[in-house]
Design a protein around this motif. Sequence first.
Motif, PDB file in Angstrom:
ATOM      1  N   SER A 139       4.481  12.161  -9.118  1.00 32.79           N
ATOM      2  CA  SER A 139       4.901  11.400  -7.941  1.00 32.79           C
ATOM      3  C   SER A 139       3.935  10.242  -7.701  1.00 32.79           C
ATOM      4  O   SER A 139       2.731  10.450  -7.571  1.00 32.79           O
ATOM      5  N   LEU A 140       4.499   9.051  -7.636  1.00 33.85           N
ATOM      6  CA  LEU A 140       3.745   7.848  -7.324  1.00 33.85           C
ATOM      7  C   LEU A 140       4.377   7.200  -6.098  1.00 33.85           C
ATOM      8  O   LEU A 140       5.442   7.612  -5.650  1.00 33.85           O
ATOM      9  N   SER A 141       3.735   6.193  -5.560  1.00 37.06           N
ATOM     10  CA  SER A 141       4.298   5.470  -4.422  1.00 37.06           C
ATOM     11  C   SER A 141       4.294   3.983  -4.741  1.00 37.06           C
ATOM     12  O   SER A 141       3.502   3.509  -5.557  1.00 37.06           O
ATOM     13  N   LYS A 142       5.180   3.245  -4.072  1.00 38.78           N
ATOM     14  CA  LYS A 142       5.230   1.801  -4.265  1.00 38.78           C
ATOM     15  C   LYS A 142       4.518   1.071  -3.131  1.00 38.78           C
ATOM     16  O   LYS A 142       4.664  -0.135  -2.974  1.00 38.78           O
ATOM     17  N   THR A 143       3.750   1.825  -2.343  1.00 39.88           N
ATOM     18  CA  THR A 143       2.937   1.209  -1.297  1.00 39.88           C
ATOM     19  C   THR A 143       1.530   1.788  -1.326  1.00 39.88           C
ATOM     20  O   THR A 143       1.348   2.977  -1.579  1.00 39.88           O
ATOM     21  N   ALA A 144       0.550   0.934  -1.038  1.00 38.48           N
ATOM     22  CA  ALA A 144      -0.849   1.388  -1.007  1.00 38.48           C
ATOM     23  C   ALA A 144      -1.402   1.411   0.406  1.00 38.48           C
ATOM     24  O   ALA A 144      -2.591   1.679   0.596  1.00 38.48           O
TER      25      ALA A 144
END
Length: 277
Positions: free
Chosen positions: A106-111
Amino acid sequence: MDVEETATYYKYRSCSSRTLDIFRNNELYFSLPQDLNNPLDVSIDVKSEYERAKSHVYKTDRHPEGRKSFLITMLDSIKKGVTKEGDEISLNQALYLFMQSRGILSLSKTAHDALLWSHYADGHRGICLGFNAEILQIDGISGSGDVQYLPNPSYMEKFLELTEEFGEFCRPWDDVHFSDEQGKNFYNRQVDAMLQIGLYTKSADWKYEKEFRLTSVPGNHSFSTSALREVILGAKTSEADEEKIKKLLSTPDYLHVKLKRAFNIPGTFSFGSRLLV
């Protein structure tokens, strides 16, 4: 699935020894669904959802010959495996078992999401790793894409949609029979649709995560060190952990990586990040 080549994919982590091993070994871990923090993630019983859709069709089918009932029954008529006890299992049971065996990254497209920092980065004391599209080249990747967020699982709607589609070329009552190629293409679409729902759909409650996920066999997978482009320290990351990260990034493999720190944007509840000199 469409992939944005210019996108950055983020992984929030605590500053644990396992996180530091990501740098040392350039490996990321793909978790089994049963180990994910959402108990419903990749865990909705496909067979039960199919039976719910079939029951709905049986109750609402007004044709005297029960044509739609026949069609939806055919959607799960293929036997695709056997249990440990030697019993045959249907397509939908096989799909569920297959999804349960997949590894999920699982990754995210926001930091800059405060909740992600709180939930996955030790209450803003951890770090956020930013990868470019090279991360999609991990060996053995079987699928990748954005997670869809819905109020409810969409299996039932998809089974009803597939029933209508199947009826367009399978009408034995009109002496219309489908070719092997039509059957194979429809089967592949059915499998793809179920995997899309099972592997890439979550409750709308998780929408803030803006998740992008990769699927493969479970366990550690090597990534190219050039895929890691930035590391963001949390707003509360300790000096000791900052020094550990700086030391790891001083090695030849990671000299290209930008080191940043998260900060509260004045006058807001939002976070940004700025480059550390």
